[in-house]
Write a protein that holds these residues in place. Structure first.
Motif, PDB file in Angstrom:
ATOM      1  N   SER A 166       0.834  -1.199   0.000  1.00 16.60           N
ATOM      2  CA  SER A 166       0.000   0.000   0.000  1.00 16.60           C
ATOM      3  C   SER A 166       0.868   1.247   0.000  1.00 16.60           C
ATOM      4  O   SER A 166       0.549   2.242  -0.656  1.00 16.60           O
ATOM      5  CB  SER A 166      -0.946   0.002   1.211  1.00 16.60           C
ATOM      6  N   ALA A 167       2.005   1.197   0.727  1.00 18.47           N
ATOM      7  CA  ALA A 167       2.903   2.355   0.770  1.00 18.47           C
ATOM      8  C   ALA A 167       3.505   2.626  -0.603  1.00 18.47           C
ATOM      9  O   ALA A 167       3.644   3.782  -1.014  1.00 18.47           O
ATOM     10  CB  ALA A 167       4.010   2.119   1.789  1.00 18.47           C
ATOM     11  N   SER A 168       3.872   1.564  -1.299  1.00 16.58           N
ATOM     12  CA  SER A 168       4.472   1.738  -2.630  1.00 16.58           C
ATOM     13  C   SER A 168       3.507   2.410  -3.594  1.00 16.58           C
ATOM     14  O   SER A 168       3.895   3.228  -4.428  1.00 16.58           O
ATOM     15  CB  SER A 168       4.889   0.370  -3.189  1.00 16.58           C
ATOM     16  N   ILE A 169       2.233   2.064  -3.477  1.00 21.92           N
ATOM     17  CA  ILE A 169       1.225   2.636  -4.378  1.00 21.92           C
ATOM     18  C   ILE A 169       0.858   4.053  -3.965  1.00 21.92           C
ATOM     19  O   ILE A 169       0.726   4.958  -4.795  1.00 21.92           O
ATOM     20  CB  ILE A 169      -0.029   1.741  -4.395  1.00 21.92           C
ATOM     21  N   LEU A 170       0.717   4.277  -2.640  1.00 24.38           N
ATOM     22  CA  LEU A 170       0.193   5.556  -2.154  1.00 24.38           C
ATOM     23  C   LEU A 170       1.243   6.654  -2.065  1.00 24.38           C
ATOM     24  O   LEU A 170       0.896   7.825  -1.912  1.00 24.38           O
ATOM     25  CB  LEU A 170      -0.452   5.359  -0.775  1.00 24.38           C
ATOM     26  N   ALA A 171       2.528   6.295  -2.139  1.00 23.44           N
ATOM     27  CA  ALA A 171       3.575   7.308  -2.022  1.00 23.44           C
ATOM     28  C   ALA A 171       3.514   8.311  -3.172  1.00 23.44           C
ATOM     29  O   ALA A 171       3.704   9.520  -2.968  1.00 23.44           O
ATOM     30  CB  ALA A 171       4.950   6.635  -1.983  1.00 23.44           C
ATOM     31  N   TYR A 172       3.231   7.839  -4.379  1.00 27.92           N
ATOM     32  CA  TYR A 172       3.239   8.726  -5.541  1.00 27.92           C
ATOM     33  C   TYR A 172       2.203   9.845  -5.454  1.00 27.92           C
ATOM     34  O   TYR A 172       2.541  11.023  -5.665  1.00 27.92           O
ATOM     35  CB  TYR A 172       3.037   7.900  -6.824  1.00 27.92           C
ATOM     36  N   PRO A 173       0.939   9.544  -5.123  1.00 29.63           N
ATOM     37  CA  PRO A 173      -0.030  10.637  -5.017  1.00 29.63           C
ATOM     38  C   PRO A 173       0.315  11.659  -3.943  1.00 29.63           C
ATOM     39  O   PRO A 173       0.081  12.859  -4.121  1.00 29.63           O
ATOM     40  CB  PRO A 173      -1.343   9.912  -4.675  1.00 29.63           C
ATOM     41  N   VAL A 174       0.893  11.188  -2.822  1.00 25.49           N
ATOM     42  CA  VAL A 174       1.239  12.114  -1.734  1.00 25.49           C
ATOM     43  C   VAL A 174       2.315  13.091  -2.195  1.00 25.49           C
ATOM     44  O   VAL A 174       2.200  14.310  -2.005  1.00 25.49           O
ATOM     45  CB  VAL A 174       1.714  11.332  -0.488  1.00 25.49           C
ATOM     46  N   TYR A 175       3.349  12.566  -2.825  1.00 27.13           N
ATOM     47  CA  TYR A 175       4.424  13.451  -3.269  1.00 27.13           C
ATOM     48  C   TYR A 175       3.996  14.312  -4.461  1.00 27.13           C
ATOM     49  O   TYR A 175       4.493  15.432  -4.630  1.00 27.13           O
ATOM     50  CB  TYR A 175       5.677  12.632  -3.597  1.00 27.13           C
ATOM     51  N   LEU A 176       3.069  13.805  -5.250  1.00 27.02           N
ATOM     52  CA  LEU A 176       2.512  14.637  -6.334  1.00 27.02           C
ATOM     53  C   LEU A 176       1.730  15.811  -5.756  1.00 27.02           C
ATOM     54  O   LEU A 176       1.790  16.935  -6.263  1.00 27.02           O
ATOM     55  CB  LEU A 176       1.599  13.799  -7.233  1.00 27.02           C
ATOM     56  N   PHE A 177       1.001  15.550  -4.654  1.00 30.23           N
ATOM     57  CA  PHE A 177       0.264  16.626  -3.996  1.00 30.23           C
ATOM     58  C   PHE A 177       1.218  17.683  -3.449  1.00 30.23           C
ATOM     59  O   PHE A 177       0.975  18.895  -3.594  1.00 30.23           O
ATOM     60  CB  PHE A 177      -0.596  16.081  -2.862  1.00 30.23           C
ATOM     61  N   VAL A 178       2.293  17.237  -2.819  1.00 28.71           N
ATOM     62  CA  VAL A 178       3.281  18.187  -2.276  1.00 28.71           C
ATOM     63  C   VAL A 178       3.850  19.036  -3.414  1.00 28.71           C
ATOM     64  O   VAL A 178       3.990  20.265  -3.287  1.00 28.71           O
ATOM     65  CB  VAL A 178       4.408  17.442  -1.526  1.00 28.71           C
ATOM     66  N   LEU A 179       4.167  18.383  -4.544  1.00 24.14           N
ATOM     67  CA  LEU A 179       4.677  19.115  -5.701  1.00 24.14           C
ATOM     68  C   LEU A 179       3.638  20.125  -6.193  1.00 24.14           C
ATOM     69  O   LEU A 179       3.956  21.303  -6.442  1.00 24.14           O
ATOM     70  CB  LEU A 179       5.036  18.136  -6.816  1.00 24.14           C
ATOM     71  N   ALA A 180       2.389  19.666  -6.330  1.00 25.13           N
ATOM     72  CA  ALA A 180       1.313  20.544  -6.824  1.00 25.13           C
ATOM     73  C   ALA A 180       1.095  21.719  -5.882  1.00 25.13           C
ATOM     74  O   ALA A 180       0.895  22.864  -6.319  1.00 25.13           O
ATOM     75  CB  ALA A 180       0.028  19.749  -6.987  1.00 25.13           C
ATOM     76  N   ALA A 181       1.142  21.454  -4.564  1.00 26.64           N
ATOM     77  CA  ALA A 181       0.935  22.513  -3.579  1.00 26.64           C
ATOM     78  C   ALA A 181       2.060  23.541  -3.637  1.00 26.64           C
ATOM     79  O   ALA A 181       1.816  24.759  -3.553  1.00 26.64           O
ATOM     80  CB  ALA A 181       0.830  21.915  -2.176  1.00 26.64           C
ATOM     81  N   PHE A 182       3.293  23.078  -3.806  1.00 25.27           N
ATOM     82  CA  PHE A 182       4.418  24.012  -3.920  1.00 25.27           C
ATOM     83  C   PHE A 182       4.305  24.853  -5.195  1.00 25.27           C
ATOM     84  O   PHE A 182       4.634  26.051  -5.178  1.00 25.27           O
ATOM     85  CB  PHE A 182       5.746  23.244  -3.893  1.00 25.27           C
TER      86      PHE A 182
END
Length: 608
Positions: A166-182
C-alpha cells in the motif's frame, strides 16, 4: 473459487519470516503516516475562513495571525511527540503514555478517543476528497456518498494487501500533492510579489472590524487547529519503521512538521491576498487554483492531487488504528481478534473493522465534511492533552538529564491542547457534545471486556485446588430422523467409543408411523436402544432437549458423561445447503450451551 478470489484481491499469503520486508522506509512512512496531516491543509485554512466570514469579509485578514498561532501549536506538538517516540519506542502513542503516567482510566480515555478518531480520519478524509472531486466536476455532487463509500472499500482492500504494498502505491499521489501545492503556492506568491494581485481583493492587515471579539477569534483558532490532526500517527506506528525505528520515526515526524507548516501557511496567505471567501460549491484550494491558473491543466492537476491525498489520507487511520488496537487487545480491553495477523502479515481484523465503521459514519453524515470535522478535531485534542500531561508527569518522576527543557515543552503542549479542547466544547458544543456520552460508554465497554477476560483466565487456570470430576462411564445419545447411511455411520462411530449405552432418539410428528418404525429398527439395529418421542407442536428441539435433560440428571448421579452424537451429511456443493433444513446444526448450536453435555458431529460427505 472463494479462495482464488481472495488471492486475487489481497495476494498470496506471506510467511512469518517475511515480516521484516513489511517495514517502512522513511520515504514510504512519510507518505503513509503523514498524508492525514498534510492533507488537512486542504480544509484546515478553510475552517478558519468559515468562522471569520460569519462577521464579514473584512475579517479575513485575521486568518494570518490565527495561522501563526496554529503554527506555534504545531511546533510544540512536533517537539512533544518527538520526545514520546524516544521515550516509548514500542508505539502506542497517547494510550501508552497516558496509561503509564496518569493511570488506566486516562489511558483508556486516550485510547478510546483515538480509536474513534481514526474512524473519523477515514470518514473525514474520504468525504473531503470527494468534495474536491465534485468541486471540479459539479455534475457528480449528487453522488458524494456513493463515491466516498467506493473509495473506502478500495482503501480497505489495498491495506489488506500489506503495509509495504500500500505504501508503494500511495507514495506517488502524496508526493505529487506536495509538488502541486508548492507549484500553487510558488505561483501565487510570485503574483503577489510582482504586483499582479489587486490590493482591493483583500483588507489590509490591522483594519478594524466591527463585531470581532475574543470568542470568534478563539473559535477560528480551534477550527484551524483541525489541520493538526494526524500529527500523533507516527508515534503510534513506530513498530512499522525499519531499524533504527525511533530515529527514523523522529526524522519522519520532523519532515512532516516542516512540510505541514509551509503548506498551511502558504494556503492561508494566498487565501488572504486573493480575497477568497468560503463557498459551498467550491473548496478554498479550488478557488485559489482557479484564480491563479484558470480552469486549465494546472487547475485540474492541483484538484486531482488534492482529491487523491484527501482520500489517501485515510491511510493514516489504516496504519495507526490496527496498531493501537493491538496495544488495547494486549491489555485485554478489546477483543483478542485484533492481535491476529492476516495472510499479508497485517492486522487485517483491525483494517476490516475500521473500513466498515467508516462506511457507517459516511452513510450517517451523508459525507458532509463540515459535520464531521469538529468531532474529529476534539477527538484528537483530548489525547493530545492527556499525552502531554502524561509526559509532564514522567519528567517530574524520573528527572533525567535535561528534563527541565522537556518538561517545559510538554507543559506548553498540554496547556495549549487543553485550551483548544475547551474552546471546541465552548464554541462548538452542539457539534461535539456526543463525545461526552460515547467516551464514557467506550471506557465502560473496555472494562466489561477486561472483566470477561479476567473471569475466563481465572476459570481456565490450573491450580492445586482444582477438583476434576471423575467420569465413570459414558451414555451416548444419537438423534435420528430415519434409517440412512448418515445415521449408520454415526452409530458405528458411537459403538467404536465402547460406551455403556447407546440411545437412538427419533422425534416424530405422527403416532401412526411409530409402531412400523420401531419394527424396522429392531431388524436393522437390534443392539441399539430406540426411543421415539412424539411432538404435537412439530418441534424437534423441545422434546429432544427434555429427554437429554432427564438422561443427564440420572447419569450425573453415577458420574456418567452424556454425549450427543449428531449425524450430519455434507453436500458436495456449498449452495446445496440452502435446500436442506440444517436441523443437525440447530441441535448442535442449542446443546453447546448445556454445561454437562458433550456434543460431537459425525459428517457424511455426499459424492454428488
Amino acid at each position: 473459487m472463494l479462495s482464488s478470489f481472495k488471492r486475487f484481491l489481497i495476494g498470496r499469503p506471506l510467511k512469518n519470516d517475511e515480516i521484516g520486508d513489511q517495514k517502512l522506509s522513511k520515504t514510504k512512512a512519510l507518505a503513509i503516516l503523514s498524508s492525514d496531516a498534510l492533507s488537512s491543509v486542504a480544509y484546515g485554512p478553510e475552517q478558519i475562513l468559515i468562522v471569520l466570514i460569519t462577521i464579514s469579509g473584512l475579517a479575513m485578514w485575521y486568518s494570518v495571525p490565527i495561522a501563526l498561532c496554529v503554527l506555534i501549536l504545531l511546533a510544540v506538538l512536533i517537539l512533544s511527540y518527538k520526545q514520546i517516540i524516544f521515550a516509548y519506542p514500542q508505539g502506542g502513542g497517547a494510550y501508552v503514555v497516558s496509561k503509564t503516567n496518569l493511570g488506566m482510566n486516562c489511558g483508556l480515555v486516550a485510547g478510546g478517543s483515538l480509536l474513534v478518531d481514526y474512524i473519523l480520519t477515514v470518514a473525514v478524509s474520504v468525504s473531503a476528497g470527494t468534495d474536491a472531486i465534485t468541486s471540479a466536476f459539479p455534475s457528480l455532487q449528487n453522488y458524494n456518498v456513493e463515491i466516498a463509500v467506493l473509495f473506502v472499500i478500495l482503501l480497505t482492500i489495498l491495506n489488506l494487501r500489506g503495509v509495504t504494498e500500500s505504501a508503494s502505491i500511495l507514495a506517488y499521489p502524496v508526493y505529487l500533492f506536495v509538488l502541486a501545492a508548492f507549484i500553487l503556492i510558488g505561483a501565487g506568491i510570485f503574483n503577489v510579489l510582482t504586483g499582479n494581485i489587486s490590493p482591493e481583493l483583500h483588507t489590509p492587515i490591522g483594519t478594524p472590524v466591527a463585531g470581532i471579539g475574543l470568542f470568534i477569534l478563539l473559535k477560528a483558532f480551534a477550527s484551524g487547529s483541525s489541520a493538526l490532526t494526524g500529527v500523533e500517527a507516527i508515534s503510534n506506528a513506530i513498530p512499522n519503521f525499519k531499524d533504527p525505528a525511533p530515529k527514523n520515526a523522529a526524522k519522519t515526524l520532523a519532515v512532516m512538521g516542516g512540510l505541514l507548516a509551509i503548506l498551511f501557511t502558504g494556503i492561508v496567505v494566498l487565501a488572504y491576498f486573493y480575497g477568497i471567501i468560503p463557498k459551498a460549491e467550491a473548496t478554498v484550494v479550488s478557488q485559489i487554483a482557479e484564480s491563479i491558473f484558470g480552469r486549465n491543466f494546472m487547475y485540474f492537476f492541483i484538484q486531482g492531487t488534492t482529491a487523491l491525498i484527501l482520500i489517501l489520507a485515510a491511510n493514516t487511520g489504516y496504519s495507526a488504528f490496527p496498531l493501537l488496537a493491538v496495544n488495547l487487545a494486549k491489555d485485554k480491553f478489546i477483543p483478542r481478534m485484533f492481535l491476529a495477523r492476516g495472510d499479508r502479515l497485517g492486522y487485517s481484523n483491525g483494517i476490516i473493522v475500521l473500513g466498515v465503521a467508516s462506511i457507517m459514519l459516511i452513510l450517517v453524515f451523508h459525507a458532509k465534511t463540515e459535520h464531521l470535522i469538529p468531532l474529529y478535531a476534539v477527538g484528537v485534542f483530548v489525547p493530545f492533552t492527556l499525552s502531554q500531561t502524561g509526559m509532564m508527569m514522567k519528567w517530574l518522576k524520573e528527572k533525567p538529564k535535561g528534563w527541565v527543557t522537556k518538561f517545559i515543552i510538554n507543559t506548553t503542549g498540554a496547556f495549549i491542547s487543553l485550551i483548544v479542547t475547551m474552546i471546541f466544547f465552548i464554541t462548538k458544543f452542539t457539534q461535539v457534545w456526543s463525545i461526552l456520552i460515547f467516551l464514557p460508554i467506550i471506557v465502560w465497554i473496555f472494562y466489561r471486556i477486561k472483566k470477561h477476560y479476567v473471569a475466563i483466565g481465572d476459570q481456565l487456570r490450573l491450580t492445586n485446588d482444582d477438583l476434576v470430576k471423575k467420569i465413570e462411564g459414558n451414555v451416548i445419545i444419537v438423534p435420528i430422523a430415519g434409517m440412512t447411511r448418515v445415521v449408520e455411520g454415526s452409530l458405528n462411530y458411537a459403538k467404536s467409543l465402547m460406551p455403556d449405552q447407546i440411545i437412538a432418539v427419533n422425534v416424530g410428528f405422527e403416532k401412526e408411523s411409530e409402531k412400523a418404525f420401531k419394527e424396522e429398527w429392531q431388524t436393522w439395529q437390534p443392539d441399539v436402544r430406540l426411543v421415539t418421542l412424539y411432538s404435537q407442536f412439530r418441534s424437534v428441539l423441545g422434546p429432544l432437549n427434555r429427554f437429554i435433560e432427564a438422561v443427564e440428571r440420572k447419569a450425573s448421579e453415577s458420574n456418567y458423561q452424556v454425549t450427543v452424537v449428531i449425524p450430519q451429511f455434507i453436500p458436495k456443493k456449498g449452495w446445496h445447503n440452502i435446500l436442506h433444513n440444517q436441523s443437525g446444526l440447530l441441535i448442535r448450536s442449542y446443546l453447546l450451551y448445556r454445561k454437562n453435555v458433550v456434543v460431537a458431529t459425525v459428517p457424511y460427505h455426499l459424492k454428488k
